[in-house]
Design an enzyme around this catalytic site. Structure first.
Site, PDB file in Angstrom:
ATOM      1  N   LYS A  53      11.424  -2.630  -7.853  1.00 29.29           N
ATOM      2  CA  LYS A  53      12.659  -2.461  -8.629  1.00 29.29           C
ATOM      3  C   LYS A  53      13.852  -2.493  -7.686  1.00 29.29           C
ATOM      4  CE  LYS A  53      10.267   0.562 -11.935  1.00 29.29           C
ATOM      5  NZ  LYS A  53       9.983   1.950 -12.317  1.00 29.29           N
ATOM      6  N   THR A  79      13.706   8.993 -14.432  1.00 29.96           N
ATOM      7  CA  THR A  79      14.129   9.071 -13.032  1.00 29.96           C
ATOM      8  C   THR A  79      15.336   9.978 -12.852  1.00 29.96           C
ATOM      9  OG1 THR A  79      13.446   6.750 -13.006  1.00 29.96           O
ATOM     10  CG2 THR A  79      14.342   7.616 -10.993  1.00 29.96           C
ATOM     11  N   GLU A  99      14.945   3.009  -3.522  1.00 36.43           N
ATOM     12  CA  GLU A  99      15.501   1.657  -3.711  1.00 36.43           C
ATOM     13  C   GLU A  99      16.982   1.680  -4.073  1.00 36.43           C
ATOM     14  OE1 GLU A  99      14.288  -1.079  -2.864  1.00 36.43           O
ATOM     15  OE2 GLU A  99      12.225  -1.410  -3.508  1.00 36.43           O
ATOM     16  N   GLY A 121       0.824  -1.220   0.000  1.00 33.69           N
ATOM     17  CA  GLY A 121       0.000   0.000   0.000  1.00 33.69           C
ATOM     18  C   GLY A 121       0.844   1.250   0.000  1.00 33.69           C
ATOM     19  N   ASP A 160      12.959   4.429 -18.380  1.00 37.65           N
ATOM     20  CA  ASP A 160      12.854   4.712 -16.943  1.00 37.65           C
ATOM     21  C   ASP A 160      14.071   5.495 -16.448  1.00 37.65           C
ATOM     22  OD1 ASP A 160      11.629   4.685 -14.509  1.00 37.65           O
ATOM     23  OD2 ASP A 160      11.806   2.527 -14.177  1.00 37.65           O
ATOM     24  N   TRP A 211       3.223   3.202  -5.127  1.00 36.38           N
ATOM     25  CA  TRP A 211       3.059   2.491  -6.399  1.00 36.38           C
ATOM     26  C   TRP A 211       1.933   1.453  -6.326  1.00 36.38           C
ATOM     27  CZ3 TRP A 211       2.618   3.050 -11.034  1.00 36.38           C
ATOM     28  CH2 TRP A 211       3.005   2.170 -12.046  1.00 36.38           C
ATOM     29  N   GLY A 246       8.770   0.216 -15.874  1.00 28.02           N
ATOM     30  CA  GLY A 246       8.898   1.260 -16.887  1.00 28.02           C
ATOM     31  C   GLY A 246       8.889   2.630 -16.239  1.00 28.02           C
ATOM     32  N   LYS A 264      18.638   1.611 -12.907  1.00 26.58           N
ATOM     33  CA  LYS A 264      18.312   3.035 -13.131  1.00 26.58           C
ATOM     34  C   LYS A 264      18.141   3.784 -11.808  1.00 26.58           C
ATOM     35  CE  LYS A 264      13.854   3.331 -11.926  1.00 26.58           C
ATOM     36  NZ  LYS A 264      13.223   4.307 -11.031  1.00 26.58           N
TER      37      LYS A 264
HETATM   38  N1  LIG Z   1       6.521   5.236  -6.296  1.00 24.91           N
HETATM   39  C1  LIG Z   1       6.692   5.054  -7.591  1.00 24.91           C
HETATM   40  O1  LIG Z   1       6.472   5.970  -8.393  1.00 24.91           O
HETATM   41  C2  LIG Z   1       7.144   3.710  -8.102  1.00 24.91           C
HETATM   42  C3  LIG Z   1       6.981   3.428  -9.460  1.00 24.91           C
HETATM   43  C4  LIG Z   1       7.410   2.204  -9.959  1.00 24.91           C
HETATM   44  C5  LIG Z   1       7.976   1.268  -9.104  1.00 24.91           C
HETATM   45  N2  LIG Z   1       8.118   1.555  -7.800  1.00 24.91           N
HETATM   46  C6  LIG Z   1       8.685   0.500  -6.942  1.00 24.91           C
HETATM   47  O2  LIG Z   1       7.663  -0.033  -6.121  1.00 24.91           O
HETATM   48  C7  LIG Z   1       8.219  -0.526  -4.907  1.00 24.91           C
HETATM   49  C8  LIG Z   1       7.418   0.035  -3.746  1.00 24.91           C
HETATM   50  O3  LIG Z   1       7.598   1.439  -3.746  1.00 24.91           O
HETATM   51  P1  LIG Z   1       6.450   2.450  -3.320  1.00 24.91           P
HETATM   52  O4  LIG Z   1       6.759   3.737  -3.985  1.00 24.91           O
HETATM   53  O5  LIG Z   1       5.105   1.873  -3.532  1.00 24.91           O
HETATM   54  O6  LIG Z   1       6.677   2.542  -1.752  1.00 24.91           O
HETATM   55  P2  LIG Z   1       6.616   3.842  -0.824  1.00 24.91           P
HETATM   56  O7  LIG Z   1       7.952   4.446  -0.767  1.00 24.91           O
HETATM   57  O8  LIG Z   1       5.496   4.723  -1.246  1.00 24.91           O
HETATM   58  O9  LIG Z   1       6.229   3.231   0.577  1.00 24.91           O
HETATM   59  C9  LIG Z   1       7.069   2.375   1.285  1.00 24.91           C
HETATM   60  C10 LIG Z   1       6.437   1.005   1.302  1.00 24.91           C
HETATM   61  O10 LIG Z   1       7.285   0.138   2.021  1.00 24.91           O
HETATM   62  C11 LIG Z   1       6.496  -0.716   2.816  1.00 24.91           C
HETATM   63  N3  LIG Z   1       7.296  -1.289   3.883  1.00 24.91           N
HETATM   64  C12 LIG Z   1       8.085  -0.638   4.758  1.00 24.91           C
HETATM   65  N4  LIG Z   1       8.646  -1.532   5.609  1.00 24.91           N
HETATM   66  C13 LIG Z   1       8.195  -2.754   5.227  1.00 24.91           C
HETATM   67  C14 LIG Z   1       8.390  -4.070   5.701  1.00 24.91           C
HETATM   68  N5  LIG Z   1       9.196  -4.325   6.752  1.00 24.91           N
HETATM   69  N6  LIG Z   1       7.769  -5.091   5.072  1.00 24.91           N
HETATM   70  C15 LIG Z   1       6.981  -4.862   4.006  1.00 24.91           C
HETATM   71  N7  LIG Z   1       6.733  -3.633   3.516  1.00 24.91           N
HETATM   72  C16 LIG Z   1       7.342  -2.600   4.129  1.00 24.91           C
HETATM   73  C17 LIG Z   1       5.401   0.196   3.301  1.00 24.91           C
HETATM   74  O11 LIG Z   1       4.314  -0.544   3.791  1.00 24.91           O
HETATM   75  C18 LIG Z   1       5.075   0.950   2.020  1.00 24.91           C
HETATM   76  O12 LIG Z   1       4.181   0.200   1.236  1.00 24.91           O
HETATM   77  C19 LIG Z   1       9.686  -0.112  -4.936  1.00 24.91           C
HETATM   78  O13 LIG Z   1      10.465  -1.207  -5.347  1.00 24.91           O
HETATM   79  C20 LIG Z   1       9.743   0.990  -5.977  1.00 24.91           C
HETATM   80  O14 LIG Z   1      11.007   1.070  -6.617  1.00 24.91           O
HETATM   81  C21 LIG Z   1       7.704   2.744  -7.267  1.00 24.91           C
HETATM   82  O1  LIG Z   2      10.771   7.780  -7.079  1.00 27.10           O
HETATM   83  P1  LIG Z   2      11.709   6.731  -7.595  1.00 27.10           P
HETATM   84  O2  LIG Z   2      13.085   7.232  -7.790  1.00 27.10           O
HETATM   85  O3  LIG Z   2      11.604   5.476  -6.779  1.00 27.10           O
HETATM   86  O4  LIG Z   2      11.190   6.339  -9.064  1.00 27.10           O
HETATM   87  C1  LIG Z   2       9.880   5.903  -9.224  1.00 27.10           C
HETATM   88  C2  LIG Z   2       9.719   5.040 -10.456  1.00 27.10           C
HETATM   89  O5  LIG Z   2      10.582   3.932 -10.394  1.00 27.10           O
HETATM   90  C3  LIG Z   2       9.895   5.787 -11.742  1.00 27.10           C
HETATM   91  O6  LIG Z   2       9.650   4.929 -12.822  1.00 27.10           O
END
Ligand SMILES: NC(=O)c1ccc[n+]([C@@H]2O[C@H](COP(=O)([O-])OP(=O)(O)OC[C@H]3O[C@@H](n4cnc5c(N)ncnc54)[C@H](O)[C@@H]3O)[C@@H](O)[C@H]2O)c1
Ligand SMILES: O=P(O)(O)OC[C@H](O)CO
Length: 333
Positions: A105, A246, A279, A12, A242, A15, A133, A189
């Site tokens: 990622k 980014t 990440e 939650g 990406d 993303w 992406g 990336k």
């Molecule tokens: N935010 C974006 O725009 C985006 C886009 C594409 C991919 N992603 C990838 O999606 C993944 C999640 O990122 P996000 O942006 O949704 O997260 P976020 O930074 O918005 O939130 C952090 C997340 O980590 C979780 N978390 C923290 N400690 C935890 C634990 N011990 N066990 C399980 N979950 C835990 C939280 O519940 C929360 O869901 C990452 O790998 C990120 O690279 C993010």
């Molecule tokens: O906010 P960042 O740097 O985790 O990037 C979010 C997504 O991975 C972009 O595609």
């Protein structure tokens, strides 16, 4: 007509919430697992996620829960836990045949594994796909046009199940069967975005940023090819696409982290108290180590890892990069 079977979303954060919104707003019921009870309560009662995706109004088609068991029977799960927690989250599910679409990622610290390998060990009966992406969560939640790679380990048969299911008028997946390439593009990336943020924080200009993107892409390609990725995948949405996104915006948490480092803030301070995940900070050390073990030249990645470890200040790291011996642009090792 869209199938009425729910999609499951594990995570939650920004993303997971944005993906849930993209599908629920277009007619697919979504069950979303979030770790934080306050996130679940806010989504169900107020149709918001103020902790991770403030500003987005969410569809009533999203049913949030803290109980992973409520998603266990679903045939398609989008996995959106941060890379370092993905294995632990998946271990809470029953192993059964289903599609697991990995949307995180990163590379697992300690093991050096990509997410597909982590998922295969946790749930061997699942068929793995990777959705990756240029996708800022707030833009996807707002319904802005976005295209992604959907890499299917199950090839065209899996694409036939998932392609239409995961496509929406403004969210367009492109098929690939190169799961490793899709994963490496997204993981690398993030580290390069930190480097571009550093350049921004130091005020080194647009030329330097473009140079970092191009030379960073060369590093991504060298690493990817060594680990079995295809060059065309890395040149696509989940790699170069990406990388460009980014490396160009303070909407990126990785870029913003790098910018803070460039401005002279220490890594520990820059990361302290952050709920959201950058990440690249977790991936950089393990990526640098993997590259060194395999003899793959990744000087920008190594510089980011050194900076994050506090081994040298940003200006020194940049000076060292610029002082490297001259070489041919197309060198592959
Ligand atoms: N935010 C974006 O725009 C985006 C886009 C594409 C991919 N992603 C990838 O999606 C993944 C999640 O990122 P996000 O942006 O949704 O997260 P976020 O930074 O918005 O939130 C952090 C997340 O980590 C979780 N978390 C923290 N400690 C935890 C634990 N011990 N066990 C399980 N979950 C835990 C939280 O519940 C929360 O869901 C990452 O790998 C990120 O690279 C993010
Ligand atoms: O906010 P960042 O740097 O985790 O990037 C979010 C997504 O991975 C972009 O595609």
């Amino acid at each position: 007509m869209r199938p009425s079977v729910s999609l499951g979303v594990l995570g939650g954060g920004a993303w997971g919430t944005a993906l849930a919104q993209a599908y629920a707003a277009n007619g697919t019921p979504v069950r979303l697992w979030a770790r934080e009870p306050e996130v679940v309560a806010a989504i169900n009662a107020e149709r918001r996620n103020p902790l991770f995706l403030p500003g987005a109004e969410l569809s009533p088609g999203i049913a949030a829960t803290t109980d992973l068991a409520e998603l266990d029977d679903l045939p398609v799960l989008l996995v959106v836990a941060p890379a370092q927690h993905l294995g632990k989250v998946l271990s809470g599910l029953t192993d059964r045949p289903r599609d697991l679409v990995l949307c995180s990622k990163g590379i697992e610290a300690g093991t050096g594994r990509l997410m597909a390998d982590v998922a295969r060990e946790a749930l061997p009966l699942a068929e793995i796909a990777v959705l990756s992406g240029p996708t800022f969560a707030h833009e996807v939640a707002a319904g802005l046009p976005t295209a992604v790679t959907l890499a299917c380990s199950g090839g065209e048969a899996q694409w036939a199940r998932l392609g239409a299911l995961l496509s929406r008028p403004t969210l367009r997946p492109y098929y690939s069967d190169d799961v490793v390439g899709a994963e490496i593009g997204g993981a690398v990336k993030n580290v390069l975005a930190i480097a571009c943020g550093v350049v921004d924080g130091l005020g080194l200009g647009q030329n330097a940023r473009a140079a970092l993107i191009a030379r960073g892409y060369a590093e991504m390609t060298r690493f990817g090819l060594a680990f079995g990725a295809r060059a065309e995948t890395l040149a696509g949405l989940c790699g170069l696409g990406d990388l460009v996104l980014t490396c160009s915006s303070t909407s990126s948490r990785n870029f913003t982290l790098g910018k803070a480092l460039g401005e002279g803030i220490g890594a520990a301070e820059a990361l302290a108290g952050k709920l959201s995940v950058a990440e690249g900070a977790h991936t950089a050390p393990v990526l640098a180590e993997l590259a060194e073990q395999r003899g793959i030249a990744m000087p920008i990645v190594a510089a980011v890892a050194r900076l994050l470890a506090g081994e040298a200040p940003a200006r020194q790291v940049v000076a060292e990069l610029l002082a490297r011996p001259l070489r041919a642009e197309g060198e592959t090792a």
